[in-house]
Write a protein that holds these residues in place. Structure first.
Motif, PDB file in Angstrom:
ATOM      1  N   GLY A 240       7.573  -4.564   2.716  1.00 37.54           N
ATOM      2  CA  GLY A 240       6.856  -3.813   1.685  1.00 37.54           C
ATOM      3  C   GLY A 240       5.663  -3.071   2.236  1.00 37.54           C
ATOM      4  O   GLY A 240       5.343  -3.141   3.425  1.00 37.54           O
ATOM      5  N   LYS A 241       5.000  -2.367   1.322  1.00 39.02           N
ATOM      6  CA  LYS A 241       3.851  -1.540   1.715  1.00 39.02           C
ATOM      7  C   LYS A 241       2.627  -2.386   2.001  1.00 39.02           C
ATOM      8  O   LYS A 241       2.379  -3.393   1.331  1.00 39.02           O
ATOM      9  CB  LYS A 241       3.518  -0.582   0.575  1.00 39.02           C
ATOM     10  CG  LYS A 241       4.553   0.498   0.420  1.00 39.02           C
ATOM     11  CD  LYS A 241       3.949   1.878   0.491  1.00 39.02           C
ATOM     12  CE  LYS A 241       5.050   2.894   0.650  1.00 39.02           C
ATOM     13  NZ  LYS A 241       4.671   4.250   0.464  1.00 39.02           N
ATOM     14  N   SER A 242       1.848  -1.951   2.960  1.00 40.06           N
ATOM     15  CA  SER A 242       0.529  -2.521   3.235  1.00 40.06           C
ATOM     16  C   SER A 242      -0.436  -1.361   3.395  1.00 40.06           C
ATOM     17  O   SER A 242      -0.025  -0.235   3.707  1.00 40.06           O
ATOM     18  CB  SER A 242       0.552  -3.355   4.513  1.00 40.06           C
ATOM     19  OG  SER A 242       1.357  -4.492   4.331  1.00 40.06           O
ATOM     20  N   PHE A 243      -1.696  -1.656   3.189  1.00 43.13           N
ATOM     21  CA  PHE A 243      -2.720  -0.604   3.189  1.00 43.13           C
ATOM     22  C   PHE A 243      -3.904  -1.048   4.040  1.00 43.13           C
ATOM     23  O   PHE A 243      -4.397  -2.162   3.864  1.00 43.13           O
ATOM     24  CB  PHE A 243      -3.201  -0.349   1.752  1.00 43.13           C
ATOM     25  CG  PHE A 243      -2.088   0.050   0.822  1.00 43.13           C
ATOM     26  CD1 PHE A 243      -1.842   1.387   0.544  1.00 43.13           C
ATOM     27  CD2 PHE A 243      -1.263  -0.912   0.244  1.00 43.13           C
ATOM     28  CE1 PHE A 243      -0.811   1.757  -0.300  1.00 43.13           C
ATOM     29  CE2 PHE A 243      -0.223  -0.551  -0.604  1.00 43.13           C
ATOM     30  CZ  PHE A 243       0.006   0.785  -0.882  1.00 43.13           C
ATOM     31  N   ARG A 244      -4.329  -0.200   4.932  1.00 41.52           N
ATOM     32  CA  ARG A 244      -5.530  -0.496   5.725  1.00 41.52           C
ATOM     33  C   ARG A 244      -6.350   0.778   5.826  1.00 41.52           C
ATOM     34  O   ARG A 244      -5.812   1.822   6.232  1.00 41.52           O
ATOM     35  CB  ARG A 244      -5.158  -0.988   7.137  1.00 41.52           C
ATOM     36  CG  ARG A 244      -4.398  -2.283   7.100  1.00 41.52           C
ATOM     37  CD  ARG A 244      -4.089  -2.823   8.478  1.00 41.52           C
ATOM     38  NE  ARG A 244      -3.202  -3.976   8.340  1.00 41.52           N
ATOM     39  CZ  ARG A 244      -2.701  -4.688   9.326  1.00 41.52           C
ATOM     40  NH1 ARG A 244      -3.026  -4.390  10.565  1.00 41.52           N
ATOM     41  NH2 ARG A 244      -1.898  -5.712   9.097  1.00 41.52           N
ATOM     42  N   ASN A 245      -7.604   0.659   5.510  1.00 40.00           N
ATOM     43  CA  ASN A 245      -8.483   1.825   5.572  1.00 40.00           C
ATOM     44  C   ASN A 245      -8.924   2.032   7.022  1.00 40.00           C
ATOM     45  O   ASN A 245     -10.097   1.859   7.357  1.00 40.00           O
ATOM     46  CB  ASN A 245      -9.669   1.608   4.637  1.00 40.00           C
ATOM     47  CG  ASN A 245     -10.347   2.909   4.275  1.00 40.00           C
ATOM     48  OD1 ASN A 245      -9.926   3.981   4.735  1.00 40.00           O
ATOM     49  ND2 ASN A 245     -11.380   2.831   3.477  1.00 40.00           N
ATOM     50  N   ARG A 257      -2.825   4.786   7.109  1.00 40.70           N
ATOM     51  CA  ARG A 257      -3.582   3.965   6.158  1.00 40.70           C
ATOM     52  C   ARG A 257      -2.676   3.315   5.117  1.00 40.70           C
ATOM     53  O   ARG A 257      -3.076   2.366   4.460  1.00 40.70           O
ATOM     54  CB  ARG A 257      -4.676   4.820   5.508  1.00 40.70           C
ATOM     55  CG  ARG A 257      -5.764   5.166   6.510  1.00 40.70           C
ATOM     56  CD  ARG A 257      -6.841   6.054   5.927  1.00 40.70           C
ATOM     57  NE  ARG A 257      -8.014   6.051   6.799  1.00 40.70           N
ATOM     58  CZ  ARG A 257      -8.753   7.115   7.067  1.00 40.70           C
ATOM     59  NH1 ARG A 257      -8.443   8.293   6.539  1.00 40.70           N
ATOM     60  NH2 ARG A 257      -9.808   7.022   7.851  1.00 40.70           N
ATOM     61  N   GLU A 258      -1.496   3.871   4.960  1.00 40.36           N
ATOM     62  CA  GLU A 258      -0.479   3.280   4.092  1.00 40.36           C
ATOM     63  C   GLU A 258       0.789   3.203   4.928  1.00 40.36           C
ATOM     64  O   GLU A 258       1.209   4.208   5.502  1.00 40.36           O
ATOM     65  CB  GLU A 258      -0.262   4.175   2.865  1.00 40.36           C
ATOM     66  CG  GLU A 258       0.858   3.717   1.973  1.00 40.36           C
ATOM     67  CD  GLU A 258       1.001   4.584   0.720  1.00 40.36           C
ATOM     68  OE1 GLU A 258       0.054   5.307   0.356  1.00 40.36           O
ATOM     69  OE2 GLU A 258       2.078   4.530   0.117  1.00 40.36           O
ATOM     70  N   PHE A 259       1.357   2.013   5.044  1.00 44.11           N
ATOM     71  CA  PHE A 259       2.540   1.857   5.897  1.00 44.11           C
ATOM     72  C   PHE A 259       3.354   0.683   5.368  1.00 44.11           C
ATOM     73  O   PHE A 259       2.955   0.014   4.424  1.00 44.11           O
ATOM     74  CB  PHE A 259       2.113   1.622   7.360  1.00 44.11           C
ATOM     75  CG  PHE A 259       1.178   0.457   7.546  1.00 44.11           C
ATOM     76  CD1 PHE A 259      -0.177   0.595   7.308  1.00 44.11           C
ATOM     77  CD2 PHE A 259       1.649  -0.790   7.932  1.00 44.11           C
ATOM     78  CE1 PHE A 259      -1.058  -0.482   7.458  1.00 44.11           C
ATOM     79  CE2 PHE A 259       0.782  -1.865   8.093  1.00 44.11           C
ATOM     80  CZ  PHE A 259      -0.569  -1.704   7.846  1.00 44.11           C
ATOM     81  N   GLU A 260       4.516   0.469   5.973  1.00 38.02           N
ATOM     82  CA  GLU A 260       5.355  -0.651   5.534  1.00 38.02           C
ATOM     83  C   GLU A 260       5.527  -1.658   6.655  1.00 38.02           C
ATOM     84  O   GLU A 260       5.571  -1.290   7.829  1.00 38.02           O
ATOM     85  CB  GLU A 260       6.715  -0.138   5.067  1.00 38.02           C
ATOM     86  CG  GLU A 260       6.628   0.491   3.693  1.00 38.02           C
ATOM     87  CD  GLU A 260       7.948   1.085   3.242  1.00 38.02           C
ATOM     88  OE1 GLU A 260       8.817   0.320   2.823  1.00 38.02           O
ATOM     89  OE2 GLU A 260       8.088   2.306   3.331  1.00 38.02           O
TER      90      GLU A 260
END
Ligand code: GAP
Length: 524
Positions: A240-245, A257-260
């Motif tokens: 699923g998607k994960s988000f890191r700034n 910054r948005e990836f799976e």
């Protein structure tokens, strides 16, 4: 078997192909984009879905045999992206999921401080010159021009470890004068959001977009044990998607910054954790190879003691030689021995018992965890890098197969260049292209369209009737379609078609009645 080792493709070439052929676009492009975000186009979506499905099939539904040749069990999960913020306090992400950053007050550039290096004069006198790791040339030119000195009179110090008293003497990588870089400060990578209509910044309804899928697995560990009759050892997989700034998203979809992610948490008895750790490191390397990744482009890198988290006894990365890291390697996947850290943390923070009771031995313990954690988006980048090939092919109908070409070089006499994406058929976005030999012969077009209508019930199929056959082949080569099927005048007589192989460029005829089963046997 691969014999020739091709030169890695440059990021510029790959990015241009991805845009031109509908694999990956800059997100919000018509509004000048948004740094660190990417949209997968029609072909990129198919490719990503195929990689995701391959992982799910080979890891969750039909995982490999375990180290002793026994069958192992893995179940799937799809947890929410936004979870109770207490999850992130317990996991350590709220307190420690930070990157050091430094800003340039003049150019407004922002840097990962741990990616910034500095040439510091050995003499201790004069200006220091910062540069991005791996890109020292601008700083070296400045040393010669501005300081009238030589880089050999300088030592290289990571910006993070620089004496703060020297920071005012540092010339930032794109600044016009020294002293514009700020001191490094910690920056939490989690994206914040607020839950509920009345919620606002700073209020107790602050929540976070998950920075990894793994915690969703840990907090559902008890639910799975209670409902699925699983016995240790077993695994839970999630994609699923994960988000890191990210402070500095870089290198196309490598760091965004948005990836799976594709993550597996393997729960086992503490005494068996080392055995399973070794098993998963090897299994994950083998899996990437099974997708057609050349082992010369993959390597295992064991983390040094000082890289390990305090609770971890071992961690290894699967690294790939990307075009932008070559001749070096960059991370694709990490396999971590996490001990019982995560379940212990959540047990303590939630007050819910997460111990496992072994009915056979009457033992109660918190399982240990081995975590193979891989990027799906980064995996797509690896597949694209790996597949991209430039070749010289004989012009016209002359004999001979393709020759591997150095990227950007001119073909010898009698040859022309082609770009071909050599995806494993299982991963190719389009599996088959159907061509009528001529677009103005109704009987050819009708027969080709009938075939198209039939095959698209099962596979992603492309129909193309425009241009010379050679040009149609090239268009399919460039998007990695493994097979092209041509309906010609013989097809009208004897119900056969020509199949052309993308890699060898060889052609053979086959009865239409056998086409489905032939494709079935090839597209695995
Ligand atoms: N649960 C462990 C974990 O998340 P990680 O090394 O931070 O470990 C695992 O991430 C994988 O996720 C990486 O190996 C990489 O493939 C992918 N990944 C991490 N950050 C990424 C980013 N900013 N953009 C794209 N992929 C990323």
């Amino acid at each position: 078997m691969k014999t020739e080792h091709k030169t890695p493709v440059s990021l510029e070439t790959l990015t241009a192909l991805c845009k031109r052929r509908g694999f990956i676009f800059q997100s919000s492009e018509i509004y000048n984009g948004l740094n660190g975000f990417w949209d997968f186009g029609p072909l990129g979506t198919e490719l990503k879905n195929n990689l995701r499905d391959a992982w799910w099939q080979d890891m969750v539904r039909n995982p490999p045999l375990g180290p002793d040749g026994e069958m192992i069990d893995i179940v799937g999960l799809d947890s929410s992206i936004i979870q109770n913020p207490k999850v992130w306090a317990a996991s350590g992400h709220l307190g420690g999921f930070n990157d050091p950053m430094a800003d340039c007050r003049e150019s407004k550039s922002r840097y990962r401080a741990d990616h910034l290096m500095v040439y510091v004069p050995e003499s201790g006198e004069g200006t220091a010159f910062a540069f991005l790791e791996g890109e020292p040339s601008v700083a070296e030119k400045r040393i010669k021009k501005k300081a009238k000195s030589d880089p050999s009179a300088y030592k290289v110090v990571p910006y993070n470890e620089l004496d703060p008293a020297l920071i005012p003497t540092v010339w930032g990588p794109d600044a016009q004068e020294p002293g514009t870089l700020t001191e490094p400060r910690q920056f939490n990578l989690m994206f914040k959001t607020f839950i509920g209509a009345m919620a606002g910044e700073g209020d107790e309804n602050t929540a976070y977009l998950r920075p990894e899928t793994a915690q969703g697995i840990f907090i559902n560990y008890k639910n799975v044990v209670d409902t699925m009759r699983v016995k240790l050892p077993f695994g839970i997989g999630q994609i699923g998607k994960s988000f890191r700034n990210e402070v500095t998203p870089r290198n196309f979809i490598f760091r965004s910054r948005e990836f799976e992610q594709m993550e597996l948490e393997w729960f086992c008895h503490p005494d068996e954790a080392t055995k399973w750790y070794d098993f998963w490191v090897q299994t994950r390397l083998d899996w990437w190879e099974s997708l057609g990744v050349d082992m010369r482009n993959l390597r295992r890198r064991d983390h040094d003691e000082d890289e390990l988290a305090h609770y971890s006894t071992a961690c290894a990365d699967v690294e790939y030689q990307y075009g932008f890291t070559a001749p070096g390697f960059g991370e694709l996947e990490g396999i971590a021995h996490r001990g019982n850290y995560d379940l212990s943390q959540h047990q303590e923070a939630s007050g819910t018992k997460l111990e496992y009771f072994d009915q056979e031995t009457n033992e109660k313990f918190i399982p240990h965890v081995i975590e193979p954690s891989s990027g799906l988006s980064r995996g797509v980048l690896v597949l694209l890098n790996e597949a991209y090939t430039e070749e010289f092919v004989p012009k016209g109908n002359t004999e001979g197969g393709p020759l591997l070409a150095e990227p950007g070089t001119r073909p010898p006499e009698g040859y022309e260049s082609r770009v071909v994406l050599k995806f494993a058929p299982r991963l190719a976005p389009i599996k088959v292209a159907i061509f009528p030999l001529l677009k103005n012969r109704e009987e050819l077009v009708n027969k080709a369209k009938d075939l198209y209508a039939d095959l698209r019930k099962t596979w992603p199929v492309f129909y193309d009737q425009t241009g010379a056959i050679g040009r149609r082949y090239r268009r399919q080569d460039e998007i990695g379609t493994p097979y092209c099927v041509t309906v010609d005048f013989d097809s009208l007589e004897d119900d056969t078609v020509t199949i052309r192989d993308r890699d060898s460029m060889e052609q053979h005829r086959i009865p239409i009645t056998e086409l489905r089963s032939w494709l079935q046997s090839k597209l695995v």
